[in-house]
Design an enzyme around this catalytic site. Structure first.
Site, PDB file in Angstrom:
ATOM      1  N   HIS A 114       6.156  31.447  77.834  1.00 54.59           N
ATOM      2  CA  HIS A 114       5.600  32.406  76.888  1.00 54.59           C
ATOM      3  C   HIS A 114       5.369  33.772  77.530  1.00 54.59           C
ATOM      4  O   HIS A 114       5.305  34.784  76.826  1.00 54.59           O
ATOM      5  CB  HIS A 114       4.287  31.868  76.322  1.00 54.59           C
ATOM      6  CG  HIS A 114       3.781  32.644  75.145  1.00 54.59           C
ATOM      7  ND1 HIS A 114       4.373  32.574  73.902  1.00 54.59           N
ATOM      8  CD2 HIS A 114       2.757  33.530  75.021  1.00 54.59           C
ATOM      9  CE1 HIS A 114       3.726  33.367  73.059  1.00 54.59           C
ATOM     10  NE2 HIS A 114       2.748  33.966  73.711  1.00 54.59           N
ATOM     11  N   ASP A 174       0.008  32.789  86.189  1.00 56.35           N
ATOM     12  CA  ASP A 174       0.153  32.267  84.825  1.00 56.35           C
ATOM     13  C   ASP A 174       1.606  32.383  84.372  1.00 56.35           C
ATOM     14  O   ASP A 174       1.892  32.820  83.259  1.00 56.35           O
ATOM     15  CB  ASP A 174      -0.765  33.024  83.863  1.00 56.35           C
ATOM     16  CG  ASP A 174      -0.909  32.307  82.524  1.00 56.35           C
ATOM     17  OD1 ASP A 174      -0.642  31.086  82.476  1.00 56.35           O
ATOM     18  OD2 ASP A 174      -1.282  32.958  81.540  1.00 56.35           O
ATOM     19  N   GLU A 209       6.195  47.894  77.215  1.00 60.03           N
ATOM     20  CA  GLU A 209       7.561  47.841  76.687  1.00 60.03           C
ATOM     21  C   GLU A 209       7.679  46.809  75.569  1.00 60.03           C
ATOM     22  O   GLU A 209       7.161  45.693  75.676  1.00 60.03           O
ATOM     23  CB  GLU A 209       8.534  47.497  77.820  1.00 60.03           C
ATOM     24  CG  GLU A 209       9.990  47.581  77.428  1.00 60.03           C
ATOM     25  CD  GLU A 209      10.899  47.411  78.628  1.00 60.03           C
ATOM     26  OE1 GLU A 209      10.374  47.344  79.753  1.00 60.03           O
ATOM     27  OE2 GLU A 209      12.123  47.360  78.432  1.00 60.03           O
ATOM     28  N   LEU A 210       8.342  47.190  74.508  1.00 60.84           N
ATOM     29  CA  LEU A 210       8.556  46.289  73.379  1.00 60.84           C
ATOM     30  C   LEU A 210       9.726  45.364  73.694  1.00 60.84           C
ATOM     31  O   LEU A 210      10.787  45.805  74.120  1.00 60.84           O
ATOM     32  CB  LEU A 210       8.852  47.087  72.108  1.00 60.84           C
ATOM     33  CG  LEU A 210       9.100  46.272  70.840  1.00 60.84           C
ATOM     34  CD1 LEU A 210       7.841  45.509  70.445  1.00 60.84           C
ATOM     35  CD2 LEU A 210       9.566  47.179  69.707  1.00 60.84           C
TER      36      LEU A 210
END
Length: 977
Positions: A692, A688, A643-644
């Site tokens: 970000h 993780d 998905e963008l």
């Protein structure tokens, strides 16, 4: 106040019961006016009309009894009147309403269908003689027997009918389907202007809201623990039904403006929130619910905001509907009436009917009102029974499916009704005049058997010999392919065009299965032409018929402007979104005319990419986990389409001019934690989690964005039954966000899911503090993590919101992993509560401890350290008008948390009776009211929440606390009398 007026309008439209409904009998004087409530579990509650409280309960068999062992559920019965709904016909057209009920089927039996199904019905009546004062069953009257009866002047005679329909397959000699439906003998509703109450029932549970038909005020609210199917009043000598409206539970709470635990008398003491006109309109739907291990259907009214499956839809895909927008409160908590825009799969689209039937539980929810089927009742009797022309339906030329057991047929072309006798005449005219001779039939059967035997022998021989020849051919092709691959590598070093051997290009199956040339997975389907390469550069000349590879670069073209196409994935190399580890590059691309992000992965990381794809497939049905679309490969790279997204959490926090588009920080953290809880429920540890790797979606149709967890490259899938993983393969994660047990040599136990909770705690502080980290600057973070040296200075001890946030984050970043809460615990924390829920919690706590002894365990726990919470004397920290008002009625202890909660509860209950100056100082309910107290006593909510964990297993507090299913139940603390 549109919601209140809507509820009043519905109450006025209800046809009220007939005269004499309030307490009149001919031979029995009722001690008080009673209302009889029938529930799905078979209970008949005699309740007070004034309060809804239960006087006594008569327990009998459930209203519906359907089989649970059949592979496919034939019908969905309605417990309100015995109506039947099918799960779809030949074309899987979704739910369909049949024009008859179970009682009508029983009335029409016995009958027989053309495919050999026998229908048998049974109706049995029974009378219960009930002691009106105690509810005890004095006598049972049936056709079989009648017990002796002691004379009494306060007896109630209740009739109940049992309808049983059974379907028997004469071919398999097995029971096909059966159902039993119970109904009390009662007269139909009548108009009665004297009946001033209207009853609203929630689907799926036993919540009942009774409203004054004239004023619209809520008279009483009760929960009878099982879905309510009927209301009765006593009129003359018999019961008479009272009309009620089935409403979605979300709609019922919206109409009555309630939240939290119900079960107390509640009236509107404050106006409804401002709502749009459209949201106040109710729409009729069909609710499919679950009772025990079977399904049922019931009509239901819903308001705008309740998800409704469109008419004609079958089961949605396992990944769920697409959600364009979800209404979430400012503090990250879903509001009472969430608004969602759901898009369901319009059909199965070729999926097997078997999968549809295995997943029929996914039907649970609200559906658009289904269409009624045009049906004919089958009344064909067995041969040994007397036949009448009007009762016979001849054999049909087509074999009817199981969904058409009751012969669902479409309307005729001229839309004129066809009677059973007309249908008989037409089919008799088409029937053969003479049956086939038995000898001819036997000869045909023998010929069929012989031919089938020859075909079977030939097929077995083919199966044995074919794999040997194919294996030899594959070995030769593989050897030839290895030689050609060596040529490719040599020519690529020399930058020369390569022409593969003609035999290889002529074998499409070999290209499709060999791997290095083409591989598609996920939702991507194979290329329509196996000979066409899955990798091409545009603009470029088409590949030559000799097989020139179109993926090689042309000297006269600009590499940066070429569109790379690999299978269903396409992207332009110049549209780079970012770079990852190990040479991974993320491009903006397309998949099936949809904008996506394309991750290009080097061959050295193919194994990691395959693992990431597998985890994405398992977890992407959650709205807060990045969605995966497909994977493609060429000779050099692997491409993953996901998905963008619009931005990362890091940009959201650190860019001051970033457009939040309604996504508040607490809402964002709630969504992130929800996605993390979903991963943990699938035994997936992310390992993780950092700003970000938390992405923000593109705006939906309503301009809203949401948070999603991404980057599954370091995820670990734990085996079933395992809760930890080994550190032997290295320390995954990003420095500064890694839990201390991952690096500490002193830690002997393997890491668990709590490594993600630690990282999430750091993310929480990062968002709330607008860019700070609890363990300092980037260079010292990991060292401070190992030392446990955290700094939460952005929180102030005199601010309620900061106290709540600090208490949660300190637990999440605790050095001891066992002290950290689970993701589901975090979601239940007061950090995410709305002001309305905070006030409801204080009220529920005060109700719970009202009659508890001062030396009891709950009160002792609540008062431990309480003087600091109330600042020694809470009476001196409130405004003068409230102080004056509190002295009028009772004495409160200024150093007691319990008395402070009692004062809050009393003022909330009697808010409308308070003097104007007191109302002005407290503000409006609930927001200003609860802020008035939490701003003066910032530790009150945190202290009360921790103290009341003793009662977290009680039903009243299950809304506020989470406990693991395997968690041992503590000893029950009884309510004080």
């Amino acid at each position: 106040m549109p919601a209140r007026w809507l509820l009043l309008l519905l109450a006025l439209l209800l046809p009220p019961p007939g005269p004499g409904s309030f307490g009149r009998t001919s031979t029995v004087t009722l001690p008080e006016t009673l209302l009889f409530v029938s529930t799905l579990d078979g209970s008949l509650h005699a309740v007070s009309k004034r309060t809804g409280s239960i006087k006594w309960t008569l327990k009998e068999d459930p209203v519906l009894q359907v089989p649970t062992h059949v592979e496919e559920p034939a019908f969905l019965p309605d417990p309100n009147d015995g109506s039947l709904y099918t799960l779809g016909g030949k074309n899987n057209e979704g739910l369909t309403k049949l024009p008859f009920t179970i009682p009508e089927l029983v009335q029409a039996s016995p009958c027989r269908s053309s495919d050999g199904i026998l229908y048998m019905g049974k109706k049995q009546d029974i009378w219960y003689v009930i002691d009106l004062l105690t509810g005890e069953k004095q006598q049972t009257l049936s056709s079989a027997f009648a017990d002796s009866l002691c004379p009494s002047t306060s007896l109630l005679y209740l009739g109940r009918t049992e309808y049983t329909i059974t379907m028997y397959d004469t071919k398999t000699r097995e029971l096909r389907w059966n159902a039993t439906y119970f109904d009390y003998a009662a007269s139909l509703p009548e108009d009665d202007v004297d009946y001033k109450m209207s009853h609203f029932v929630s689907n799926g549970d036993g919540l009942v809201v009774t409203v004054d038909s004239e004023s619209g005020d809520v008279l009483w609210i009760q929960n009878y623990a099982s879905p309510v199917v009927a209301f009765y009043v006593w009129q003359g000598e018999v019961l008479r039904k009272v009309v009620h409206i089935n409403v979605a539970v979300e709609t019922l709470r919206y109409l009555t403006f309630m939240s939290g635990e119900v079960g107390r008398i509640t009236k509107w003491k404050y106006p409804f929130p401002k709502e749009t006109e459209a949201k106040s309109k109710l729409t009729p739907t069909l609710y499919v619910g679950k009772y025990s291990t079977s399904l049922y259907a019931s009509p239901s009214m819903v308001h705008e905001g309740v998800a409704v499956v469109p008419r004609g839809s079958t089961l949605p895909l396992l990944e769920g509907p697409q959600t364009d927008g979800v209404t979430i409160g400012d503090k990250g908590e879903c509001v009472i009436t969430p608004s969602t825009d759901l898009k369901f799969d319009p059909g199965l689209k070729g999926k097997s009917k078997l999968n549809y039937l295995r997943n029929y539980w996914l039907l649970i929810g609200h559906h658009e009102t289904p269409l009624s089927a045009s049906t004919k009742m089958l009344e064909r009797f067995p041969n040994n029974l007397p036949k009448h022309r009007e009762n016979v339906i001849p054999a049909d030329s087509e074999k009817r499916s199981f969904e058409e057991v009751i012969n669902i047929v479409g309307q005729t072309s001229d839309n004129t009704p066809t009677t059973v006798s007309q249908d008989v005449e037409e089919k008799l005219a088409r029937a053969p005049a003479k049956p086939e001779a038995p000898v001819d039939s036997m000869l045909k059967d023998m010929a069929t058997i012989i031919l089938s035997t020859f075909l079977l022998v030939g097929w077995v021989a083919f199966i044995i010999t074919y794999p040997l020849s194919v294996h030899q051919q594959r070995q030769l092709q593989h050897q030839q392919f290895q030689k050609e691959l060596e040529k490719i590598q040599l020519l690529q070093q020399q930058q020369l065009p390569f022409h593969p051997h003609g035999d290889l290009t002529q074998d499409p199956e070999f290209l499709d299965s060999s791997g290095p040339f083409s591989e598609s997975s996920g939702t991507s389907s194979p290329s329509p032409s196996p000979r066409a390469s899955n990798h091409s550069l545009h603009p470029s000349s088409s590949a030559s018929r000799a097989g020139t590879s179109p993926s090689l670069e042309q000297d006269d073209e600009d590499e940066e402007t070429r569109m790379v196409i690999v299978g269903k994935i396409s992207f332009c190399p110049k549209d780079v979104l970012g770079h990852g580890a190990e040479g991974t590059i993320v491009y903006k691309g397309m998949f099936d005319n949809r904008d996506v992000a394309v991750k290009r992965i080097l061959p050295e990381c193919f194994s990691f990419a395959d693992r990431e794809v597998q985890l994405l497939r398992e977890s992407d049905e959650h709205p807060n986990v990045i969605r995966y679309f497909c994977t493609e490969k060429d000779r050099q790279f692997q491409y993953i389409a996901i998905e963008l997204c619009a931005a990362t959490l890091q940009e959201y926090v650190e860019q001051k001019d970033f457009a939040h588009l309604g996504l508040e920080p607490i809402t964002l953290l709630h969504q992130t934690t929800s996605g993390l809880a979903h991963l943990h429920s699938l035994n997936i540890v992310h390992r993780d989690l950092k700003p970000h790797n938390i992405l923000l979606s593109m705006p939906n149709a309503h301009g809203r964005i949401k948070a999603m967890i991404s980057d599954f490259g370091l995820c670990k899938k734990l085996a079933v039954g395992r809760h930890s993983f080994s550190r032997r393969s290295g320390v995954p994660g990003t420095e500064g966000w890694i839990a201390p047990e991952m690096l500490s040599e002193d830690c002997k136990d393997n890491p668990t899911y709590t490594v993600d909770i630690f990282s999430a705690g750091c993310v929480f502080y990062y968002v709330i503090s607008e860019g700070n980290h609890p363990f300092g600057k980037s260079l010292q973070r990991q060292a401070n993590i190992l030392l446990g040296a955290c700094n939460l200075d952005c929180f102030h001890s005199d601010k309620h919101e900061d106290v709540i946030a600090r208490e949660l984050i300190e637990k999440m970043i605790a050095m001891d992993p066992q002290q950290r809460p689970s993701a589901k615990h975090v979601l239940k924390h007061p950090f995410f509560w709305s002001l309305e829920k905070q006030l409801q919690f204080f009220q529920d706590v005060s109700d719970r401890i009202e009659k508890e002894a001062l030396d009891g365990p709950i009160v002792r726990q609540l008062e431990r350290g309480g003087r600091a919470v109330v600042k020694m004397d809470w009476r001196e920290n409130i405004t003068v008008p409230l102080q004056t008002d509190l002295r009028k009625f009772r004495t409160y202890k200024g150093g007691s948390v319990r008395d402070l909660l009692r004062a809050m509860r009393n003022k909330k209950h009697h808010y409308r009776e308070l003097p104007v100056e007191v109302q002005e100082t407290l503000g409006s309910i609930p927001d200003d009211f609860v802020r008035y107290f939490t701003s003066r006593f910032p530790h009150l909510l945190s202290h009360t929440y921790q103290a009341m964990e003793l009662c977290r297993h009680e039903r009243l507090f299950q809304t506020y606390y989470w406990h693991e299913p395997t968690e041992p139940q503590p000893p029950v603390i009884p309510y004080a009398l």
